[in-house]
Motif scaffolding. Structure first.
Motif, PDB file in Angstrom:
ATOM      1  N   GLY A  22       0.794  -1.220   0.000  1.00 50.68           N
ATOM      2  CA  GLY A  22       0.000   0.000   0.000  1.00 50.68           C
ATOM      3  C   GLY A  22       0.821   1.261   0.000  1.00 50.68           C
ATOM      4  N   GLY A  23       2.157   1.128  -0.155  1.00 50.85           N
ATOM      5  CA  GLY A  23       3.036   2.299  -0.167  1.00 50.85           C
ATOM      6  C   GLY A  23       2.710   3.237  -1.315  1.00 50.85           C
ATOM      7  N   ILE A  24       2.971   2.812  -2.529  1.00 54.00           N
ATOM      8  CA  ILE A  24       2.657   3.615  -3.714  1.00 54.00           C
ATOM      9  C   ILE A  24       1.700   2.866  -4.631  1.00 54.00           C
ATOM     10  N   THR A  54      -2.923   7.986  -4.247  1.00 51.11           N
ATOM     11  CA  THR A  54      -2.983   9.422  -4.526  1.00 51.11           C
ATOM     12  C   THR A  54      -3.433  10.132  -3.251  1.00 51.11           C
ATOM     13  N   SER A  55      -3.482  11.428  -3.308  1.00 49.17           N
ATOM     14  CA  SER A  55      -3.957  12.198  -2.148  1.00 49.17           C
ATOM     15  C   SER A  55      -5.436  11.927  -1.864  1.00 49.17           C
ATOM     16  N   LYS A  56      -6.163  11.365  -2.845  1.00 46.56           N
ATOM     17  CA  LYS A  56      -7.584  11.051  -2.673  1.00 46.56           C
ATOM     18  C   LYS A  56      -7.826   9.557  -2.477  1.00 46.56           C
ATOM     19  N   GLY A  57      -6.755   8.796  -2.223  1.00 46.88           N
ATOM     20  CA  GLY A  57      -6.892   7.355  -2.019  1.00 46.88           C
ATOM     21  C   GLY A  57      -6.343   6.582  -3.207  1.00 46.88           C
ATOM     22  N   LEU A  58      -6.570   5.272  -3.216  1.00 45.71           N
ATOM     23  CA  LEU A  58      -6.101   4.438  -4.315  1.00 45.71           C
ATOM     24  C   LEU A  58      -6.961   4.668  -5.553  1.00 45.71           C
ATOM     25  N   LYS A  59      -6.314   4.863  -6.695  1.00 41.03           N
ATOM     26  CA  LYS A  59      -6.995   5.068  -7.976  1.00 41.03           C
ATOM     27  C   LYS A  59      -6.446   4.079  -8.989  1.00 41.03           C
ATOM     28  N   MET A  60      -7.326   3.570  -9.869  1.00 45.17           N
ATOM     29  CA  MET A  60      -6.869   2.649 -10.905  1.00 45.17           C
ATOM     30  C   MET A  60      -5.876   3.377 -11.810  1.00 45.17           C
TER      31      MET A  60
END
Length: 72
Positions: A22-24, A54-60
């Motif tokens: 979950g790092g990057i 991302t700053s808004k959470g995980l994004k595809m």
């Protein structure tokens, strides 16, 4: 096109494994299914998704989907 031509109405994504800390990035793999109007299985296959933090959470970030149907 397929929605109207084949009457696709429903689908499922079923994760089978998730890798990463979950790092990057996080990698998700699994199977998918699509169904027609009569709830019959229309197609199925495999998927692999690379999620990016991302700053808004995980994004595809990237995705790969393949069908198990034989080529005609």
């Amino acid at each position: 096109m397929e929605y109207e031509q084949f009457g696709l109405r429903d689908g499922r994504f079923i994760p089978t494994a998730v890798y990463g800390d979950g790092g990057i990035f996080v990698i998700e793999e699994g199977i998918w299914q699509s169904f027609d109007v009569q709830c019959r299985l229309f197609d199925h296959g495999k998927f692999l998704v690379l999620w990016k933090k991302t700053s808004k959470g995980l994004k595809m970030f990237r995705g790969s989907f393949s069908s198990n149907r034989p080529w005609k």
